[in-house]
Scaffold this motif. Structure first.
Motif, PDB file in Angstrom:
ATOM      1  N   UNK A  13       0.849  -1.182   0.000  1.00  0.00           N
ATOM      2  CA  UNK A  13       0.000   0.000   0.000  1.00  0.00           C
ATOM      3  C   UNK A  13       0.883   1.229   0.000  1.00  0.00           C
ATOM      4  N   UNK A  14       0.315   2.358  -0.382  1.00  0.00           N
ATOM      5  CA  UNK A  14       1.097   3.573  -0.546  1.00  0.00           C
ATOM      6  C   UNK A  14       0.669   4.637   0.444  1.00  0.00           C
ATOM      7  N   UNK A  15       1.564   5.605   0.642  1.00  0.00           N
ATOM      8  CA  UNK A  15       1.225   6.763   1.462  1.00  0.00           C
ATOM      9  C   UNK A  15       0.396   7.733   0.627  1.00  0.00           C
ATOM     10  N   UNK A  16      -0.633   8.295   1.238  1.00  0.00           N
ATOM     11  CA  UNK A  16      -1.500   9.260   0.566  1.00  0.00           C
ATOM     12  C   UNK A  16      -1.859  10.380   1.529  1.00  0.00           C
ATOM     13  N   UNK A  17      -1.697  11.617   1.060  1.00  0.00           N
ATOM     14  CA  UNK A  17      -2.229  12.754   1.798  1.00  0.00           C
ATOM     15  C   UNK A  17      -3.745  12.766   1.645  1.00  0.00           C
ATOM     16  N   UNK A  18      -4.433  12.966   2.736  1.00  0.00           N
ATOM     17  CA  UNK A  18      -5.888  12.884   2.753  1.00  0.00           C
ATOM     18  C   UNK A  18      -6.491  14.196   3.218  1.00  0.00           C
ATOM     19  N   UNK A  19      -7.518  14.661   2.506  1.00  0.00           N
ATOM     20  CA  UNK A  19      -8.417  15.723   2.972  1.00  0.00           C
ATOM     21  C   UNK A  19      -9.780  15.052   3.068  1.00  0.00           C
ATOM     22  N   UNK A  20     -10.252  14.815   4.274  1.00  0.00           N
ATOM     23  CA  UNK A  20     -11.399  13.925   4.427  1.00  0.00           C
ATOM     24  C   UNK A  20     -12.600  14.595   5.092  1.00  0.00           C
ATOM     25  N   UNK A  21     -13.758  14.373   4.514  1.00  0.00           N
ATOM     26  CA  UNK A  21     -15.063  14.527   5.148  1.00  0.00           C
ATOM     27  C   UNK A  21     -15.920  13.402   4.591  1.00  0.00           C
ATOM     28  N   UNK A  22     -16.877  12.891   5.349  1.00  0.00           N
ATOM     29  CA  UNK A  22     -17.594  11.693   4.914  1.00  0.00           C
ATOM     30  C   UNK A  22     -18.317  11.822   3.577  1.00  0.00           C
ATOM     31  N   UNK A  23     -18.937  12.970   3.309  1.00  0.00           N
ATOM     32  CA  UNK A  23     -19.753  13.097   2.102  1.00  0.00           C
ATOM     33  C   UNK A  23     -19.442  14.416   1.405  1.00  0.00           C
ATOM     34  N   UNK A  24     -19.070  14.371   0.117  1.00  0.00           N
ATOM     35  CA  UNK A  24     -18.768  15.610  -0.604  1.00  0.00           C
ATOM     36  C   UNK A  24     -20.001  16.354  -1.097  1.00  0.00           C
ATOM     37  N   UNK A  25     -21.170  15.747  -0.979  1.00  0.00           N
ATOM     38  CA  UNK A  25     -22.395  16.375  -1.464  1.00  0.00           C
ATOM     39  C   UNK A  25     -23.135  17.030  -0.296  1.00  0.00           C
ATOM     40  N   UNK A  38      -1.933  12.298   6.846  1.00  0.00           N
ATOM     41  CA  UNK A  38      -0.962  11.663   5.946  1.00  0.00           C
ATOM     42  C   UNK A  38      -0.805  10.225   6.404  1.00  0.00           C
ATOM     43  N   UNK A  39      -1.132   9.263   5.535  1.00  0.00           N
ATOM     44  CA  UNK A  39      -1.462   7.927   6.020  1.00  0.00           C
ATOM     45  C   UNK A  39      -1.254   6.907   4.920  1.00  0.00           C
ATOM     46  N   UNK A  40      -1.330   5.628   5.293  1.00  0.00           N
ATOM     47  CA  UNK A  40      -1.430   4.512   4.348  1.00  0.00           C
ATOM     48  C   UNK A  40      -2.871   3.990   4.434  1.00  0.00           C
ATOM     49  N   UNK A  41      -3.804   4.581   3.715  1.00  0.00           N
ATOM     50  CA  UNK A  41      -5.227   4.330   3.984  1.00  0.00           C
ATOM     51  C   UNK A  41      -5.749   2.972   3.521  1.00  0.00           C
ATOM     52  N   UNK A  42      -5.179   2.380   2.457  1.00  0.00           N
ATOM     53  CA  UNK A  42      -5.737   1.107   1.988  1.00  0.00           C
ATOM     54  C   UNK A  42      -5.404  -0.033   2.942  1.00  0.00           C
ATOM     55  N   UNK A  43      -4.227   0.060   3.570  1.00  0.00           N
ATOM     56  CA  UNK A  43      -3.818  -0.973   4.522  1.00  0.00           C
ATOM     57  C   UNK A  43      -4.201  -0.624   5.947  1.00  0.00           C
ATOM     58  N   UNK A  44      -4.814   0.573   6.154  1.00  0.00           N
ATOM     59  CA  UNK A  44      -5.025   1.083   7.503  1.00  0.00           C
ATOM     60  C   UNK A  44      -3.705   0.984   8.270  1.00  0.00           C
TER      61      UNK A  44
END
Length: 260
Positions: free
Chosen positions: A18-30, A43-49
């Protein structure tokens, strides 16, 4: 082998699962009603948690609405994000949403030193929000050093369809670049700043990838609802920071939905 492909290959070999990814997160974009949207910057490895990395103070963070930019840096507040493996410095921020249309967010984080590879990483990241379903420019570039411009509306991609994006560096298309693809397997809990339970396992065979064509365009078939990230490693014009190699990456996040 060109520089972009070599940088992407080296990073992929360094993190096979899995890769490192910078994340800007909110549950729903709509968004349906005016208000303030709480965001988490991680800043995380989100696919592997997997492993989370400490964020420094961001260099730039803004929202673009119909060409009008709002500086979001004043809204930043430091938090501690708790992943499955460790804790790391992260940020909470606020996006003010008032009018109908597209809000494009762009984050330029502080370069992160990756000791295992003796390089710096800076992932210039975009994410999209929309109020009331009105399109007002989600496909417009922001003039960032490097960025991925969506060619499908990024806030309502349907599972079973495809997502395409165009990679730009210095405003020009980048051909032959490797795009890493990541699924947000464990969505952050907005109240506790902890990783939720993983909903999928790691992808077989290592990191998912696509290659841009002569026009800098890539396409990926969306197999599952949720948040998907796409990263072009080393696509930016800056290649050095504090005397060491810098991988200046372009990252974009979208959300896919099941059609019910």
């Amino acid at each position: 082998m060109n520089r972009l492909f070599a940088a992407a290959l080296a990073a992929t070999l360094a993190t096979p699962a899995a890769a490192h990814f910078q994340l800007i997160y909110a549950p729903d974009p709509n968004i349906e009603a005016p208000g303030d949207v709480t965001l988490k910057l991680i800043f995380w490895h989100p696919m592997a948690n997997g492993h989370a990395m400490d964020m420094g103070t961001p260099v730039e963070f803004f929202s673009d609405f119909r060409g009008e930019r709002t500086d979001l840096l004043p809204s930043l507040a430091p938090i501690t994000f708790k992943g499955a493996d460790n804790e790391a410095a992260a940020y909470e921020a606020t996006l003010p949403v008032r009018r109908n249309g597209d809000y494009i967010l762009a984050l330029t984080p502080a370069p992160y030193y990756e000791g295992g590879e003796d390089i710096y990483i800076q992932q210039i990241t975009k994410v999209f929000f929309n109020k009331a379903g009105l399109p007002t420019g989600w496909n417009e570039p922001l003039g960032l050093p490097t960025e991925i411009v969506p060619l499908n509306k990024p806030t309502n991609i349907l599972v079973g369809s495809t997502f395409s994006g165009q990679l730009l560096s210095g405003g020009e298309p980048v051909a032959g670049a490797e795009i890493e693809i990541e699924y947000l397997a464990a969505e952050p809990d907005m109240e506790t700043n902890t990783a939720g339970a993983a909903t999928v396992g790691e992808a077989p065979g290592g990191t998912l990838v696509a290659i841009t064509d002569a026009n800098g365009v890539f396409t990926f078939g969306i197999p599952r609802a949720g948040h998907w990230g796409f990263a072009a490693l080393g696509s930016g014009p800056e290649t050095e920071h504090e005397g060491k190699e810098l991988s200046q990456d372009a990252v974009i996040w979208i959300k896919a939905y099941d059609l019910e």
